[in-house]
Design a protein around this motif. Structure first.
Motif, PDB file in Angstrom:
ATOM      1  N   LEU A   6     -20.484 154.342 -15.126  1.00  0.00           N
ATOM      2  CA  LEU A   6     -20.527 155.271 -14.000  1.00  0.00           C
ATOM      3  C   LEU A   6     -19.463 154.894 -12.978  1.00  0.00           C
ATOM      4  O   LEU A   6     -19.220 153.715 -12.733  1.00  0.00           O
ATOM      5  N   PHE A   7     -18.856 155.893 -12.368  1.00  0.00           N
ATOM      6  CA  PHE A   7     -17.764 155.666 -11.432  1.00  0.00           C
ATOM      7  C   PHE A   7     -18.037 156.284 -10.067  1.00  0.00           C
ATOM      8  O   PHE A   7     -18.526 157.412  -9.966  1.00  0.00           O
ATOM      9  N   ASP A   8     -17.669 155.555  -9.023  1.00  0.00           N
ATOM     10  CA  ASP A   8     -17.556 156.142  -7.691  1.00  0.00           C
ATOM     11  C   ASP A   8     -16.235 156.912  -7.660  1.00  0.00           C
ATOM     12  O   ASP A   8     -15.363 156.698  -8.512  1.00  0.00           O
ATOM     13  N   VAL A   9     -16.054 157.799  -6.680  1.00  0.00           N
ATOM     14  CA  VAL A   9     -14.798 158.553  -6.575  1.00  0.00           C
ATOM     15  C   VAL A   9     -13.861 157.915  -5.555  1.00  0.00           C
ATOM     16  O   VAL A   9     -12.820 157.365  -5.893  1.00  0.00           O
ATOM     17  N   GLY A 103     -19.995 158.850 -16.450  1.00  0.00           N
ATOM     18  CA  GLY A 103     -20.551 159.676 -15.389  1.00  0.00           C
ATOM     19  C   GLY A 103     -19.929 159.338 -14.053  1.00  0.00           C
ATOM     20  O   GLY A 103     -19.257 158.322 -13.893  1.00  0.00           O
ATOM     21  N   ILE A 104     -20.156 160.216 -13.096  1.00  0.00           N
ATOM     22  CA  ILE A 104     -19.667 160.026 -11.726  1.00  0.00           C
ATOM     23  C   ILE A 104     -20.855 159.993 -10.778  1.00  0.00           C
ATOM     24  O   ILE A 104     -21.753 160.843 -10.854  1.00  0.00           O
ATOM     25  N   VAL A 105     -20.882 159.000  -9.899  1.00  0.00           N
ATOM     26  CA  VAL A 105     -21.902 158.892  -8.854  1.00  0.00           C
ATOM     27  C   VAL A 105     -21.159 158.665  -7.545  1.00  0.00           C
ATOM     28  O   VAL A 105     -20.543 157.621  -7.350  1.00  0.00           O
ATOM     29  N   THR A 106     -21.214 159.640  -6.646  1.00  0.00           N
ATOM     30  CA  THR A 106     -20.364 159.591  -5.464  1.00  0.00           C
ATOM     31  C   THR A 106     -21.073 160.081  -4.210  1.00  0.00           C
ATOM     32  O   THR A 106     -22.037 160.851  -4.284  1.00  0.00           O
ATOM     33  N   VAL A 160     -23.125 150.368 -16.450  1.00  0.00           N
ATOM     34  CA  VAL A 160     -22.249 149.644 -15.527  1.00  0.00           C
ATOM     35  C   VAL A 160     -21.760 150.630 -14.476  1.00  0.00           C
ATOM     36  O   VAL A 160     -21.340 151.751 -14.809  1.00  0.00           O
ATOM     37  N   TYR A 161     -21.822 150.225 -13.223  1.00  0.00           N
ATOM     38  CA  TYR A 161     -21.315 151.075 -12.138  1.00  0.00           C
ATOM     39  C   TYR A 161     -20.036 150.471 -11.586  1.00  0.00           C
ATOM     40  O   TYR A 161     -19.989 149.284 -11.243  1.00  0.00           O
ATOM     41  N   ILE A 162     -18.976 151.282 -11.494  1.00  0.00           N
ATOM     42  CA  ILE A 162     -17.703 150.845 -10.940  1.00  0.00           C
ATOM     43  C   ILE A 162     -17.616 151.379  -9.518  1.00  0.00           C
ATOM     44  O   ILE A 162     -17.503 152.588  -9.301  1.00  0.00           O
ATOM     45  N   ASN A 167     -22.236 149.151  -0.259  1.00  0.00           N
ATOM     46  CA  ASN A 167     -23.279 150.120  -0.583  1.00  0.00           C
ATOM     47  C   ASN A 167     -23.367 150.364  -2.083  1.00  0.00           C
ATOM     48  O   ASN A 167     -24.457 150.533  -2.644  1.00  0.00           O
ATOM     49  N   ASP A 168     -22.208 150.397  -2.757  1.00  0.00           N
ATOM     50  CA  ASP A 168     -22.199 150.571  -4.204  1.00  0.00           C
ATOM     51  C   ASP A 168     -22.870 149.385  -4.896  1.00  0.00           C
ATOM     52  O   ASP A 168     -23.638 149.548  -5.842  1.00  0.00           O
ATOM     53  N   LEU A 169     -22.554 148.203  -4.413  1.00  0.00           N
ATOM     54  CA  LEU A 169     -23.131 146.984  -4.977  1.00  0.00           C
ATOM     55  C   LEU A 169     -24.648 146.961  -4.809  1.00  0.00           C
ATOM     56  O   LEU A 169     -25.393 146.677  -5.754  1.00  0.00           O
ATOM     57  N   ILE A 170     -25.111 147.290  -3.608  1.00  0.00           N
ATOM     58  CA  ILE A 170     -26.552 147.274  -3.326  1.00  0.00           C
ATOM     59  C   ILE A 170     -27.281 148.313  -4.175  1.00  0.00           C
ATOM     60  O   ILE A 170     -28.338 148.041  -4.756  1.00  0.00           O
ATOM     61  N   ALA A 171     -26.717 149.527  -4.245  1.00  0.00           N
ATOM     62  CA  ALA A 171     -27.344 150.596  -5.031  1.00  0.00           C
ATOM     63  C   ALA A 171     -27.438 150.200  -6.497  1.00  0.00           C
ATOM     64  O   ALA A 171     -28.450 150.430  -7.163  1.00  0.00           O
TER      65      ALA A 171
END
Length: 219
Positions: A6-9, A103-106, A160-162, A167-171
């Motif tokens: 999963l990626f942030d934008v 996937g994208i999580v933003t 895996v979340y990139i 905030n990304d790390l905590i989530a």
């Protein structure tokens, strides 16, 4: 086994820091507020648009904040020329898509995700997109990650979340997923992330390492 990535934008799939800062500064000034201080503009890069407006205007009137937020969502006169796309992003995304569900999580609204697709033409490689306007609780709440993981039909510890922010790390931690910090602005020790890179091309290798040494790199 890692099955989904999963990626942030902002800050990951797009380097929009300079563009977002300039856009918000212009919006705030045109609305009659004082020019935001540089230190405040640095803070808003990793928070939602609504929270950014609250911080930069210091406004307490909810009606005024909501009106300005809706105006900002339109992205009129947005400095698109300041947006940068990470080097080798297309090749890396295509490579990852052959092995993992993507996937994208933003924190962007869906319209903002469409901007990324406009610049890269990579929309066909992502099976799910979770934008801020389809969930109730933004990061660091794990709701958006849980939503994406559920849609991809994988377990949290198979994802895996990139991301590029605390905030990304905590989530990611709250969701039970693995995390890789991708950033040109944060130093690794500041976030104490499991893994960190400045080079998009490193992601396939790092994800592969997580798959082999899960207990060591799980946050």
């Amino acid at each position: 086994m890692i099955k989904a990535v999963l990626f942030d934008v902002d800050g990951v799939l797009l380097d929009s820091k300079e563009a977002n800062a300039k856009y918000l500064e212009n919006i705030i000034i045109r609305a009659g507020y004082r020019k935001p201080e540089k230190k405040d503009l640095e803070k808003v890069f990793h928070i939602s648009l609504l929270d950014s407006i609250k911080l930069l205007t210091k406004e307490r009137n909810k009606t005024k904040i909501t009106k300005l937020w809706k105006q900002a969502e339109l992205k009129e006169n947005y400095p698109f020329d300041l947006i940068r796309v990470p080097e080798d992003i297309k090749e890396t995304i295509i490579k990852l898509s052959k092995k993992y569900k993507l996937g994208i999580v933003t924190s962007r609204a869906m319209a903002g995700v469409e901007e990324f697709f406009h610049y890269t033409r990579l929309q066909n490689y992502f099976e799910v997109v979770v934008a801020s306007d389809i969930i109730k609780n933004p990061k660091p709440d794990p709701e958006s990650l849980f939503f994406a993981i559920s849609k991809l039909k994988v377990k949290p510890n198979e994802a895996v979340y990139i991301g590029d922010s605390r905030n990304d790390l905590i989530a990611s931690k709250k969701a039970g997923a693995f995390f890789i910090l991708y950033s040109n602005y944060f130093e690794y020790p500041l976030l104490k992330a499991g893994m960190w890179t400045r080079d998009f091309r490193n992601l396939p290798r790092l994800i592969s390492i997580i798959g082999r040494k899960r207990s060591y790199f799980h946050i």
